[in-house]
Structure formats: C-alpha cells, structure tokens
Design a protein around this motif. Structure first.
Motif, PDB file in Angstrom:
ATOM      1  N   LEU A 103       0.850  -1.192   0.000  1.00 25.05           N
ATOM      2  CA  LEU A 103       0.000   0.000   0.000  1.00 25.05           C
ATOM      3  C   LEU A 103       0.883   1.239   0.000  1.00 25.05           C
ATOM      4  N   ALA A 104       0.479   2.224  -0.786  1.00 24.95           N
ATOM      5  CA  ALA A 104       1.172   3.516  -0.795  1.00 24.95           C
ATOM      6  C   ALA A 104       0.137   4.625  -0.709  1.00 24.95           C
ATOM      7  N   ARG A 105       0.268   5.482   0.289  1.00 24.32           N
ATOM      8  CA  ARG A 105      -0.671   6.603   0.476  1.00 24.32           C
ATOM      9  C   ARG A 105       0.071   7.912   0.219  1.00 24.32           C
ATOM     10  N   PHE A 106      -0.322   8.640  -0.828  1.00 22.28           N
ATOM     11  CA  PHE A 106       0.254   9.934  -1.171  1.00 22.28           C
ATOM     12  C   PHE A 106      -0.598  11.000  -0.486  1.00 22.28           C
ATOM     13  N   GLU A 107      -0.052  11.624   0.549  1.00 27.34           N
ATOM     14  CA  GLU A 107      -0.826  12.496   1.436  1.00 27.34           C
ATOM     15  C   GLU A 107      -0.287  13.931   1.398  1.00 27.34           C
ATOM     16  N   PRO A 108      -0.816  14.783   0.487  1.00 27.23           N
ATOM     17  CA  PRO A 108      -0.331  16.167   0.404  1.00 27.23           C
ATOM     18  C   PRO A 108      -0.515  16.954   1.697  1.00 27.23           C
ATOM     19  N   SER A 109      -1.580  16.670   2.457  1.00 22.56           N
ATOM     20  CA  SER A 109      -1.848  17.442   3.673  1.00 22.56           C
ATOM     21  C   SER A 109      -0.753  17.254   4.717  1.00 22.56           C
ATOM     22  N   GLU A 110       0.060  16.220   4.566  1.00 21.42           N
ATOM     23  CA  GLU A 110       1.149  15.973   5.509  1.00 21.42           C
ATOM     24  C   GLU A 110       2.512  15.987   4.827  1.00 21.42           C
ATOM     25  N   GLU A 111       2.531  16.321   3.532  1.00 22.06           N
ATOM     26  CA  GLU A 111       3.775  16.347   2.756  1.00 22.06           C
ATOM     27  C   GLU A 111       4.515  15.018   2.924  1.00 22.06           C
ATOM     28  N   ARG A 112       3.784  13.929   2.809  1.00 24.32           N
ATOM     29  CA  ARG A 112       4.347  12.618   3.119  1.00 24.32           C
ATOM     30  C   ARG A 112       3.721  11.538   2.241  1.00 24.32           C
ATOM     31  N   VAL A 113       4.514  10.498   1.946  1.00 22.04           N
ATOM     32  CA  VAL A 113       4.006   9.294   1.300  1.00 22.04           C
ATOM     33  C   VAL A 113       4.275   8.132   2.245  1.00 22.04           C
ATOM     34  N   TYR A 114       3.250   7.330   2.515  1.00 19.86           N
ATOM     35  CA  TYR A 114       3.382   6.180   3.411  1.00 19.86           C
ATOM     36  C   TYR A 114       3.368   4.889   2.598  1.00 19.86           C
ATOM     37  N   VAL A 115       4.258   3.957   2.943  1.00 20.19           N
ATOM     38  CA  VAL A 115       4.367   2.687   2.225  1.00 20.19           C
ATOM     39  C   VAL A 115       4.407   1.549   3.233  1.00 20.19           C
ATOM     40  N   HIS A 116       3.677   0.465   2.927  1.00 19.63           N
ATOM     41  CA  HIS A 116       3.683  -0.706   3.809  1.00 19.63           C
ATOM     42  C   HIS A 116       3.417  -1.955   2.972  1.00 19.63           C
ATOM     43  N   ALA A 117       4.119  -3.055   3.297  1.00 18.68           N
ATOM     44  CA  ALA A 117       3.915  -4.330   2.613  1.00 18.68           C
ATOM     45  C   ALA A 117       2.975  -5.198   3.441  1.00 18.68           C
ATOM     46  N   LEU A 118       1.846  -5.559   2.855  1.00 20.59           N
ATOM     47  CA  LEU A 118       0.874  -6.404   3.535  1.00 20.59           C
ATOM     48  C   LEU A 118       1.165  -7.878   3.253  1.00 20.59           C
ATOM     49  N   TYR A 119       0.818  -8.720   4.215  1.00 17.41           N
ATOM     50  CA  TYR A 119       0.967 -10.164   4.022  1.00 17.41           C
ATOM     51  C   TYR A 119      -0.099 -10.668   3.043  1.00 17.41           C
ATOM     52  N   PRO A 120       0.260 -11.544   2.100  1.00 14.48           N
ATOM     53  CA  PRO A 120      -0.756 -12.148   1.224  1.00 14.48           C
ATOM     54  C   PRO A 120      -1.822 -12.904   2.014  1.00 14.48           C
ATOM     55  N   GLN A 121      -1.451 -13.374   3.238  1.00 14.97           N
ATOM     56  CA  GLN A 121      -2.388 -14.137   4.072  1.00 14.97           C
ATOM     57  C   GLN A 121      -3.265 -13.242   4.942  1.00 14.97           C
ATOM     58  N   MET A 122      -3.116 -11.910   4.795  1.00 15.00           N
ATOM     59  CA  MET A 122      -3.882 -10.992   5.637  1.00 15.00           C
ATOM     60  C   MET A 122      -5.378 -11.123   5.370  1.00 15.00           C
ATOM     61  N   GLU A 123      -6.161 -11.149   6.436  1.00 15.11           N
ATOM     62  CA  GLU A 123      -7.614 -11.237   6.320  1.00 15.11           C
ATOM     63  C   GLU A 123      -8.212  -9.887   5.934  1.00 15.11           C
ATOM     64  N   ALA A 124      -9.054  -9.898   4.942  1.00 17.43           N
ATOM     65  CA  ALA A 124      -9.767  -8.686   4.505  1.00 17.43           C
ATOM     66  C   ALA A 124     -10.973  -9.117   3.693  1.00 17.43           C
ATOM     67  N   GLY A 125     -12.104  -8.541   3.977  1.00 18.75           N
ATOM     68  CA  GLY A 125     -13.300  -8.879   3.220  1.00 18.75           C
ATOM     69  C   GLY A 125     -13.723 -10.326   3.331  1.00 18.75           C
ATOM     70  N   LEU A 312      -1.708   1.409  11.181  1.00 18.16           N
ATOM     71  CA  LEU A 312      -1.976   1.328   9.746  1.00 18.16           C
ATOM     72  C   LEU A 312      -3.153   2.221   9.351  1.00 18.16           C
ATOM     73  N   TRP A 313      -4.174   2.271  10.200  1.00 15.65           N
ATOM     74  CA  TRP A 313      -5.308   3.165   9.925  1.00 15.65           C
ATOM     75  C   TRP A 313      -4.835   4.617   9.888  1.00 15.65           C
ATOM     76  N   ALA A 314      -3.948   4.972  10.822  1.00 20.80           N
ATOM     77  CA  ALA A 314      -3.457   6.351  10.887  1.00 20.80           C
ATOM     78  C   ALA A 314      -2.697   6.726   9.618  1.00 20.80           C
ATOM     79  N   ALA A 315      -1.995   5.763   9.039  1.00 23.27           N
ATOM     80  CA  ALA A 315      -1.209   6.041   7.833  1.00 23.27           C
ATOM     81  C   ALA A 315      -2.047   5.992   6.569  1.00 23.27           C
ATOM     82  N   PHE A 316      -2.961   4.999   6.468  1.00 19.20           N
ATOM     83  CA  PHE A 316      -3.636   4.747   5.200  1.00 19.20           C
ATOM     84  C   PHE A 316      -5.126   5.088   5.200  1.00 19.20           C
ATOM     85  N   GLY A 317      -5.683   5.375   6.352  1.00 16.28           N
ATOM     86  CA  GLY A 317      -7.090   5.748   6.400  1.00 16.28           C
ATOM     87  C   GLY A 317      -7.291   7.229   6.109  1.00 16.28           C
ATOM     88  N   ASP A 318      -8.523   7.586   5.770  1.00 17.21           N
ATOM     89  CA  ASP A 318      -8.829   9.003   5.552  1.00 17.21           C
ATOM     90  C   ASP A 318      -8.696   9.768   6.848  1.00 17.21           C
TER      91      ASP A 318
END
Length: 322
Positions: A103-125, A312-318
C-alpha cells in the motif's frame, strides 16, 4: 591690550583681522561635525530607499503570518479528496497469482508518502488478500482494503517481473541499499543474480532479479521489506521538484507498462496534490510503515494486533474533517 566688553584677553594679529585664541580650531571642529552629520543623513536616506525597494520586490506573504508557517498553512489546504492510495501488486508471470501486496498513500496534507507491505495471508473482506486476487482480481483486493481502512477509493497497479524491469529502466534506474550479498542461480537463467552488499544505483533488470531472490537472511519478512524499500526509493527519487513537469509522462509510462486502473481524468484531478508533494520532497518524504509485532497466524490466514492496526489506519485511512 584691547578692551571689547570690559573683559580682557589676548589677540592674534593676522593681516588686518584680529581673532581670539582657539577661534580657528573651533571653526574647523564645527565644520567637521557638519560634514559628519551630512554623511549620516545621506546614509539614512540611502538605507530608507533600499529598504523600500527590497520590500516592494519581496514575494508577497499573508499579513501577520510567520514565514516558517506558510508551508504548513499551504499543506492544510489539501484534504482527503487530494490524497491518492495505491495498491501495488507484484504478479506472477501469468498474472494468476499476486505474490506481493504493498500500500502507498500519497498524502499532500502531511507532505508525506506512506508505504507498507501487507501479508498475502492478511484477512480482509472475509478472505485473504491472496485468495481475493484469485477470485476477484486487483479490484476485489482494493475494495476489501477500502472497507478495512475506512478510506476512499484505492487504485491498483499490477506488475510482473518483466514489467518491473522495463518500468525501472524507463524511469532511469533506482538507488537503494542491499543489506546482504546476494548470489543466486535461478531456475530461469535470465533471473540469476550476483550483487554485493551495499548501496548503489540499480538498473531495472538488476532490481527485478534482486526482488525475485527467495532466500533472504530475514526470510519472507525481509523479502517484503525489500519490496517496500525499492518502492519507497523510487517514489523519493522520481517524485521530486525537478521532475514535476514529467509527472504526466511518468503516469503514461506506468499506464503503458503495467495494469493500472486509475483513469487519466482521475490522475488530472489528483495532479495538483501530487505536484505539491513533489515540490516539497527532498528525497526523504516517503515513510515505510513498520508494525511492531508480527501478525498473528491462524492456519493460512493472519491478522494484525489492534495496536498495529491503529498505526496502519493512521497512515492509510482518511483523515476526516481537517
């Protein structure tokens, strides 16, 4: 003796004029003081003129706002609608499997880009990311992550080994640090790799072969970390002020060399925020988000601790209302 006003004093005779003693010295002193005052007045006038011209020519700034606060105030003009969240997938050669999820979050409001590698085994949906990709493709993974992180639309980029090689070459290579010596004879001869430990610039072919290497000292966790480091390095070195005029060209190159679901219209909507990020990136604006604890595995699935999920929510959430 000459009496002038009932007081007596010595006089000097010069031709036909008579002067008290010290008169000439007092006259010289008065003249010097007058000259010094004139010079000071002239300097004051010049200083005033220069100050006025400097103030006129200086770039405008808001009344009463300290200079060091202007960047912060400009960043605060950007909101969630200006941010871009991307799901970057490393795909198998036949595109049937997603091997890495970033995941990569391009966040102009913080002049920052956040990057994180998720596990393929991660539960979602209700499933794992790997299974979601098999069943619903990149869009299915993005939808599940949007719900998980409570954020706006997540766009996706899928790239195979060959596409990584070609894309990095198109971008002019990338510089990053390799934490160990790598010497690997791959089943496919074109993926052999022999690279020394250290930091230098790598071509697209070297980078793709290095990321294909399976035997990192830190195991699969370090393998994912290397993908993150390369992605962060690419963003830091290519999303910079000197390349803002090429952002559209780079997007077109990406669109032509990978599987991207962001439209040109959406890209134009986000371009102002991305340009702002580039103008304020000194090649250190990307942050790799690292969770403190490894996910908890339960068979073929894994989940993060509540504390790490909050990070992770703090980095990639709205960000909500700003």
């Amino acid at each position: 003796m000459l009496v002038l006003d009932s007081s007596a004093g010595k006089v000097q005779h010069k031709k036909t004029h008579y002067m008290p003693v010290g008169y000439r010295y007092r006259r010289v002193a008065v003249g010097l003081m007058t000259l010094a005052g004139g010079i000071l007045l002239l300097l004051f006038v010049i200083w005033g003129a220069v100050s006025t011209v400097t103030e006129i020519l200086a770039p405008p700034k808001e009344e009463g706002v300290p200079i060091h606060m202007q960047v912060d105030e400009e960043a605060a003009l950007y909101t969630d609608k200006d941010a871009v969240t991307m799901l970057v997938l490393k795909l198998s050669d036949d595109r049937s499997e997603a091997e890495q999820f970033m995941l990569a979050r391009f966040e102009p409001s913080e002049e920052r880009v956040y990057v994180h590698a998720l596990y393929p085994q991660m539960e979602a949906g209700g499933s794992t990311l790997a299974q979601l990709y098999r069943e619903k493709g990149a869009a299915g993974c993005a939808d599940a992550l949007e719900e998980l992180f409570d954020c706006g639309e997540i766009y996706s980029i899928g790239m195979t080994f060959k596409q990584i090689r070609l894309m990095i070459n198109e971008l002019g290579g990338v510089t990053f640090y390799v934490p160990q010596a790598v010497n690997y004879a791959a089943p496919e001869a074109d993926r052999n790799v022999n690279i020394a430990k250290g930091k230098r610039e790598f071509t697209g072919g070297e980078t793709a072969r290095l990321l294909n290497f399976p035997d990192w000292e830190g195991g699969e966790a370090q393998h994912r970390e290397m993908y993150c480091e390369v992605l962060a390095a690419l963003i830091n070195q290519k999303l910079v002020e000197g390349r803002t005029g090429r952002l559209k060209d780079m997007f077109l190159e990406l669109h032509g060399g990978a599987e991207v679901d962001m439209s040109m219209t959406t890209f134009h909507d986000k371009l102002t925020g991305l340009t702002y990020l580039a103008e304020h990136n000194k090649e250190d604006g990307t942050m790799v988000v690292i969770v403190k604890k490894k996910p908890v595995f339960n068979g073929d699935t894994c989940s993060y601790t509540d504390k790490d999920m909050k990070s992770l929510w703090a980095a990639f959430g709205d960000r909500g209302e700003q």
